[in-house]
Write an enzyme that holds these catalytic residues in place. Structure first.
Site, PDB file in Angstrom:
ATOM      1  N   ALA A   1       0.815  -1.219   0.000  1.00  0.00           N
ATOM      2  CA  ALA A   1       0.000   0.000   0.000  1.00  0.00           C
ATOM      3  C   ALA A   1       0.846   1.266   0.000  1.00  0.00           C
ATOM      4  CB  ALA A   1      -0.916   0.015   1.223  1.00  0.00           C
ATOM      5  N   SER A   2       2.141   1.114   0.267  1.00  0.00           N
ATOM      6  CA  SER A   2       3.014   2.274   0.486  1.00  0.00           C
ATOM      7  C   SER A   2       3.270   3.037  -0.806  1.00  0.00           C
ATOM      8  CB  SER A   2       4.327   1.778   1.098  1.00  0.00           C
ATOM      9  OG  SER A   2       5.395   2.655   0.813  1.00  0.00           O
ATOM     10  N   THR A   3       2.965   4.321  -0.765  1.00  0.00           N
ATOM     11  CA  THR A   3       3.032   5.134  -1.989  1.00  0.00           C
ATOM     12  C   THR A   3       4.458   5.271  -2.525  1.00  0.00           C
ATOM     13  OG1 THR A   3       3.032   7.097  -0.566  1.00  0.00           O
ATOM     14  CG2 THR A   3       0.937   6.415  -1.498  1.00  0.00           C
TER      15      THR A   3
END
EC number: 5.99.1.4
Lengths: 199, 199
Positions: free
Chosen positions: B10-12
């Site tokens: 999920a980490s941008t």
């Protein structure tokens, strides 16, 4: 061409940014606006009563190692401050009130060196006096002016402006409406100031 | 020479890092260990029940603009996810359990493209199946294995290991005991892997 650099004198990553921006901007014909502000009131509004680097120990431990490594890479003198965050109120008032003076860049750099290269307490008027001397200024009159109601109000307003702009840390580089956060973004911000936009 | 890349699906900022590291590492003869973990439990222990980019709106607004700008600079396809953070549990279990398979890098990149270039919900088994197909794999057996107690336990242990290492965000690059946080530090981490240490 202009770039605004927003910083807090206690901010660790503001140290390499402030030490680097002068030469880089000058080489590219870009003028710098020095925008000192206080992160404390902004952190307070987020519910923090201390630096996030102190509140979150893992993040803090990483940051100190990263800063040491970064300063070594940049060949910047570095000594870990024995107190963090230091109180940069007086230095910020001076910078805010005398922002357009030709000596202000030298003063700003001198204060960062005091905090991060010499581990001196920048809250102390005698330390700030020495920094003013390094910038070729007579300290006495400037210290009196920095403690005037007008200087105090100017810094309050500048900090409030930072909050309204959404600045949540330091350093921030601002070119028009475009914001760049962190020492890592300095080069990209200067490119932006030169008109290299994205589609 | 080896580098560990620790990331959350999920980490941008893991998106540009994951898309860049393969070619850069290969060109320098550095092997990559893909270390998927979950930031959620680590954030929870810091008292957060959501991504800090959601908890702190100014920080979130800046990050989305910065990510868009960064992807444009890197010519990476980018579409802002309509949900954030997405649930990367299934993808992380697969990556953790099959970390040493030759197809894992292709799978990891396919999942990041699904999330950040095609705005697909990577929590869905059908989306992950497509990503496995993109990596040349038959999805069915892998999905069964990923839901086994062993795979679940492996991810729990890997996340706990991340926490014990002090990893408080993503991506992290780890070379021996040296940690580098963020897409911005990828180049420095690879230099470190090549033995360019500081004094």
């Amino acid at each position: 061409m202009k770039i605004d650099v927003w910083f807090d004198f206690a901010s660790t990553y503001s140290y390499p940014a402030v030490m680097r921006i002068g030469e880089l901007a000058t080489n590219q014909g870009i003028d710098i606006n020095w925008r000192a502000f206080l992160l404390g009131p902004i952190f307070n509004q987020q519910g923090w009563t201390d630096s996030p680097f102190n509140i979150y120990p893992a993040k803090g431990a990483y940051m100190w190692r990263d800063l040491e490594r970064l300063c070594s890479d940049l060949q910047l003198p570095y000594q870990k401050p024995t107190a963090f965050p230091r109180n940069g109120l007086l230095a910020a008032r001076i910078t805010c009130f005398f922002a357009d003076e030709p000596w202000i860049a030298d003063f700003v750099r001198a204060v960062f060196r005091a905090n991060f290269a010499r581990d001196e307490d920048i809250a102390l008027p005698e330390v700030i006096s020495t920094c003013l001397l390094e910038a070729g200024q007579d300290a006495e009159n400037i210290l009196v002016a920095a403690n005037s109601p007008e200087a105090k109000q100017a810094l309050r307003e500048q900090t409030e402006r930072a909050r309204q702009m959404g600045l949540f840390g330091a350093p921030f580089f601002v070119v028009g409406n475009e914001q760049f956060w962190g020492n890592d973004r300095l080069e990209r911000a200067l490119e932006w100031a030169q008109g290299q936009r994205i589609s």
